[in-house]
Scaffold this motif. Structure first.
Motif, PDB file in Angstrom:
ATOM      1  N   PRO A 710      -1.762  -3.702   3.354  1.00  0.00           N
ATOM      2  CA  PRO A 710      -0.983  -4.134   2.190  1.00  0.00           C
ATOM      3  C   PRO A 710      -1.526  -3.616   0.866  1.00  0.00           C
ATOM      4  O   PRO A 710      -0.836  -3.697  -0.154  1.00  0.00           O
ATOM      5  N   ASP A 711      -2.756  -3.087   0.859  1.00  0.00           N
ATOM      6  CA  ASP A 711      -3.347  -2.551  -0.370  1.00  0.00           C
ATOM      7  C   ASP A 711      -3.311  -1.034  -0.420  1.00  0.00           C
ATOM      8  O   ASP A 711      -3.902  -0.422  -1.320  1.00  0.00           O
ATOM      9  N   ARG A 717       4.402  -4.994  -9.450  1.00  0.00           N
ATOM     10  CA  ARG A 717       4.734  -6.418  -9.333  1.00  0.00           C
ATOM     11  C   ARG A 717       5.641  -6.765 -10.510  1.00  0.00           C
ATOM     12  O   ARG A 717       5.181  -7.239 -11.542  1.00  0.00           O
ATOM     13  N   ALA A 757       3.911  -2.621   4.553  1.00  0.00           N
ATOM     14  CA  ALA A 757       2.960  -3.674   4.187  1.00  0.00           C
ATOM     15  C   ALA A 757       2.763  -3.754   2.676  1.00  0.00           C
ATOM     16  O   ALA A 757       2.688  -4.849   2.100  1.00  0.00           O
ATOM     17  N   SER A 758       2.684  -2.604   2.017  1.00  0.00           N
ATOM     18  CA  SER A 758       2.470  -2.592   0.564  1.00  0.00           C
ATOM     19  C   SER A 758       3.699  -3.122  -0.169  1.00  0.00           C
ATOM     20  O   SER A 758       3.573  -3.865  -1.156  1.00  0.00           O
ATOM     21  N   GLN A 760       5.991  -5.215   1.089  1.00  0.00           N
ATOM     22  CA  GLN A 760       6.081  -6.640   1.388  1.00  0.00           C
ATOM     23  C   GLN A 760       5.088  -7.443   0.552  1.00  0.00           C
ATOM     24  O   GLN A 760       5.427  -8.515   0.029  1.00  0.00           O
ATOM     25  N   GLN A 761       3.875  -6.929   0.399  1.00  0.00           N
ATOM     26  CA  GLN A 761       2.864  -7.662  -0.369  1.00  0.00           C
ATOM     27  C   GLN A 761       3.249  -7.757  -1.838  1.00  0.00           C
ATOM     28  O   GLN A 761       2.995  -8.780  -2.493  1.00  0.00           O
ATOM     29  N   ILE A 764       5.675 -10.588  -2.042  1.00  0.00           N
ATOM     30  CA  ILE A 764       5.023 -11.875  -1.817  1.00  0.00           C
ATOM     31  C   ILE A 764       4.216 -12.301  -3.033  1.00  0.00           C
ATOM     32  O   ILE A 764       4.253 -13.477  -3.449  1.00  0.00           O
ATOM     33  N   ASP A 765       3.466 -11.383  -3.626  1.00  0.00           N
ATOM     34  CA  ASP A 765       2.619 -11.735  -4.765  1.00  0.00           C
ATOM     35  C   ASP A 765       3.427 -12.353  -5.897  1.00  0.00           C
ATOM     36  O   ASP A 765       3.024 -13.366  -6.493  1.00  0.00           O
ATOM     37  N   ALA A 794       4.582 -13.362   6.944  1.00  0.00           N
ATOM     38  CA  ALA A 794       3.582 -13.165   5.895  1.00  0.00           C
ATOM     39  C   ALA A 794       3.892 -14.029   4.679  1.00  0.00           C
ATOM     40  O   ALA A 794       2.977 -14.574   4.044  1.00  0.00           O
ATOM     41  N   ALA A 798       1.499 -16.963   3.230  1.00  0.00           N
ATOM     42  CA  ALA A 798       1.017 -16.931   1.848  1.00  0.00           C
ATOM     43  C   ALA A 798       1.304 -18.248   1.134  1.00  0.00           C
ATOM     44  O   ALA A 798       0.456 -18.762   0.385  1.00  0.00           O
TER      45      ALA A 798
END
Length: 855
Positions: A710-711, A717, A757-758, A760-761, A764-765, A794, A798
């Motif tokens: 995810p990173d 964002r 993953a990136s 999606q994160q 989510i953030d 995920a 979270a």
């Protein structure tokens, strides 16, 4: 709230009387009602049956520009009141099936389906154009008549008739044509012209004949009744036979595929490389993303592992190879097959399966599936003429030929076909057996028809569509799904915290019993809830397979599928509810109210559910309850915790909505923030499409993200520090698609799991940060999640971590209750019933609504 050990005798008697066993009308139900709203008019008729036939008592024709759903039932109810006829005396419903305005046709048809199914009476569908012709015949018109109905977009529905003292003879099948082409076809024909299309195109048709008086341009109650009586006398219909005329079997007359399907056919006929999952042309010629794309094999084909798709140019050579192997004597060549793709009136489908029998049923990239069968037909003059059917020898006896013919037949039906014909080798007994099982019968022989001199047997019959309960869609039992999802607490709350719902274990229903319907997007759902908040049944017919190949929901297809599925879904729901009460199926007469999603959503989808629910409520004299779809998602959290009480904060994340809501009380909501552009689910779908991962995007992005870092990629964002609680997903979606494009231009292979993953994160953030801010601002100590994206593992994890760290109670709907389903609508409806908050029969669907505004 009352507890009934058994349903009342009066209700049981009404339920039994609602299903006549033959075509003989019941003396208690001698009336027939007819309705149509295929154009800008609401058409009503009331007739009484006697030994001599149907006798029109009264009729109405009311202008209702874009207001058919608000006018139809109130007008019908007032007309029957004026005539002194009780609704329980109605033993038959006749409805105009079109062609006409798509929305208008669906309003009349869905209303009539609800009325007929709830009353247990026959529903007879007739042609709106035939009704116009019969009205002219009743008015004394004789000779050649051309009906020209408005099809919008500069098109018309033109049909010629011959009117005599004996009746009306149709001379042409339904079709849709550009108005100039239709006028040219009838030039100098000397017709008497009628139909609302003349209002726009009278000058074009002036060379075709003379117009009849304007009062004869629309269908009337008399014309609808005359259509039904003519069909009755001709043996084609028995208006009072509920078994022969089940409401679920009546469908609109379309004359064309949806715009999306027509565009798809044109695109697939082009011999250019494309991603066969998303259907998008691939500029580089590479199969972008295909190594990660998974085939969406519909549930009915899971056993054989077969997927079905329209034939595309890239697969013509595979079809030609099977053709050469299985067609002795006269196989079609690859150029012949390729020419079919762009020819008018052609429909071709292929069956796809993994290589090797051991792979059957597995999830396999769609590009890697091989062609194992094909079928094609020509639609002309209202008939589906089967051209070719072939199946690989190693894949026979899997029902592939039958399914291919059904797929062709469904498209042919939408193109105006009502019959099917074909030629089969006289010595091919197995093929003849298949066709007989589909309802086709032998009707003659073509001597020495084939190149090798063998005779051809001519077979014909109705379209081989089959008798699927929900229009070919698989039915999902939400209650059983919750019980099997491995979460005993969630399962218990779905099927009732207060008492066991094992079949036969409950003494009797707890009043009220409410049936709720959901049709806001691409799921047709029905649920029954009792007075304790127990879901006795929650059934969903999924349309995912019909939309997957377009990369998203197609509103027109969604609306068509709701019309096909709604009766079957409700039947299944009532059967399951009765079984969980340890008895036979619940009858509509057993219910205390009917509820439906009225907003927000796709207008063409919502209107089907609303019209059907109103028709059913009217037929049984039940309260009608409208429910806001978003409020349903809030209440779905009760399925995860029956003790859930406001105040709380909820996040609603789905394909169409992203918002934070303060729930001060049930029915008292304040929107704290919402997306200013794309919804979360919409962003997932668009990123998945850019990667060639197919539709729906959420599940596949989630699965791939679990394998990625995810990173790995620093996606933005958006609005994380905006100072408010609004969201923006459009910029993130653009950033991801731009990154994908740059990587491809540079010739670097995509690390799809890292991208997923990136992305999606990043979503989510922002979602979690804004939710925590909302909790701080409101002081709420409970947080809930709702909508299809709430199933994302995920995202759930979270929120769990964030809430645990801050001592906030987190309530999540069971995974089976995250998407659209009628159970959540039923939960809201129960609250509304207790408050006595009902809608009138003039209520309509709304594409948008304000959650904060009471309703």
């Amino acid at each position: 709230m009352t507890h009934d050990a058994s349903l009342s005798d009066a209700r049981r008697t009404a339920a039994r009387c609602a299903a006549p066993a033959s075509d003989a009308p019941s003396p208690d139900r001698p009336y027939l009602v007819a309705l149509d709203s295929a154009n800008e008019m609401v058409t009503l008729g009331v007739a009484r049956v006697s030994d001599q036939g149907l006798h029109l008592i009264d009729q109405q024709l009311v202008a209702a520009h874009r207001a058919s759903n608000t006018q139809l039932l109130p007008r019908l109810s007032a007309l029957l009141d004026q005539l002194g006829i009780e609704r329980h005396q109605v033993g038959s419903v006749v409805v105009g099936r079109g062609p006409g305005s798509f929305t208008g046709v669906r309003i009349a048809l869905a209303t009539a389906k609800g009325m007929a199914q709830a009353a247990g009476c026959a529903l007879v569908g007739v042609s709106t154009l035939d009704a116009i012709a019969f009205n002219a015949q009743i008015s004394g018109v004789r000779g050649e008549v051309g009906v020209v109905a408005d099809a919008m977009r500069g098109e018309v529905y033109p049909v010629r008739y011959r009117l005599t003292d004996q009746g009306v003879e149709r001379c042409e099948a339904d079709a849709v044509l550009k108005a100039p082409a239709a006028a040219e076809r009838w030039r100098d024909a000397g017709l008497q012209l009628t139909g609302d299309g003349l209002a726009k195109h009278a000058a074009l048709f002036s060379a075709c004949g003379a117009p009849l008086p304007r009062e004869l341009w629309n269908a009337t109650g008399a014309g609808l009744v005359a259509c039904a009586e003519a069909a009755w006398r001709g043996g084609g219909a028995h208006p009072f036979d509920a078994r022969a005329h089940r409401p679920g079997a009546v469908l609109p007359v379309y004359t064309r595929l949806s715009d999306a399907e027509e565009a798809e056919r044109a695109r697939l006929a082009m011999p250019a490389p494309r991603n066969l999952v998303s259907g998008v042309q691939s500029a580089s010629g590479a199969r972008a993303g295909s190594m990660h794309a998974r085939a969406a094999i519909d549930a009915r084909q899971a056993v054989s592992g077969v997927a079905y798709r329209p034939l595309d140019a890239d697969r013509v050579s595979s079809v030609a190879a099977i053709e050469a192997a299985v067609m002795s004597g006269d196989p079609w060549s690859e150029p012949m097959l390729a020419s079919e793709l762009s020819a008018a009136g052609r429909v071709w489908w292929v069956a796809l399966a993994p290589e090797g029998a051991d792979a059957a049923g597995e999830s396999v990239p769609l590009d890697d599936l091989r062609v194992v069968g094909y079928a094609g037909c020509l639609v002309v003059d209202g008939e589906m003429q089967v051209l070719r059917v072939g199946v690989s020898p190693d894949m026979r006896r899997h029902g592939i030929a039958r399914e291919l013919l059904e797929r062709c037949a469904r498209d042919a039906r939408d193109l105006g076909a009502a019959r099917c014909s074909l030629e089969v080798r006289a010595g091919n007994a197995s093929a003849q057996g298949l066709y007989r099982s589909l309802g086709l019968q032998a009707g003659g022989v073509r001597p020495r028809y084939y190149a090798d001199g063998e005779d051809a047997l001519i077979m014909a019959g109705p379209l081989p569509i089959g008798a699927h309960r929900a229009g070919g869609m698989s039915l999902r039992d939400q209650v059983s799904a919750a019980a099997a999802n491995g979460d005993p607490d969630a399962a218990a709350s779905v099927v009732g915290n207060a008492r066991s719902m094992a079949a036969g274990s409950v003494e009797g229903p707890v009043r009220p019993l409410i049936l709720a319907i959901e049709s806001s997007c691409d799921e047709t759902g029905a649920a029954v809830i009792d007075g304790e908040g127990t879901l006795l049944a929650d059934v969903v017919a999924s349309q995912v397979d019909f939309h997957a190949r377009f990369g998203g929901v197609v509103p027109e297809i969604a609306s068509r599928k709701h019309v096909e599925a709604i009766c079957g879904v409700c039947e299944e729901c009532l059967e399951q509810a009765g079984a969980r009460l340890g008895q036979g199926p619940l009858a509509w007469a057993d219910l205390d109210a009917v509820a439906v999603t009225y907003a927000p959503g796709l207008m063409g989808a919502l209107v089907v559910g609303v019209a059907f629910a109103k028709g059913a409520a009217w037929a049984q004299g039940l309260p009608f309850i409208g429910v806001n779809h978003l409020e349903g998602h809030l209440h779905a959290n009760k399925l995860g915790a029956a003790d859930l009480r406001p105040p709380l904060v909820a996040s609603l994340v789905s394909g169409g909505n992203t918002l934070l809501v303060e729930v001060r009380d049930w029915g008292d909501y304040r929107v704290l923030g919402e997306t200013i552009d794309d919804a979360v689910g919409e962003a997932f779908d668009k990123v998945a499409k850019a990667l060639g991962l197919g539709y729906p995007g959420g599940p596949v992005i989630s699965r791939l993200a679990a394998q990625g870092n995810p990173d790995a990629i620093a996606f933005p964002r958006a609005m994380l520090h905006s100072g408010n609680l609004d969201f923006s997903l459009s910029g993130l979606k653009t950033a991801v698609t731009s990154y994908i494009g740059k990587e491809r231009e540079a010739g670097r292979p995509l690390n799809v799991p890292d991208i997923a993953a990136s992305f999606q994160q990043a979503v989510i953030d922002v979602q979690v940060a804004k939710a925590l801010r909302a909790l701080e601002e409101t002081g709420a100590t409970t947080f809930c999640l709702g909508g299809g994206v709430a199933a994302n593992p995920a995202l759930r994890a979270a929120y769990q971590q964030a809430c645990d760290q801050r001592g906030v109670r987190l309530v999540l709907p069971p995974l089976s209750a995250c998407g659209d389903h009628a159970g959540m609508i039923a939960l809201v409806a129960l609250e509304r019933f207790r408050q006595g908050r009902f809608f009138g029969l003039d209520a309509d669907a709304q594409a948008r609504c304000d959650l904060e505004r009471p309703y």
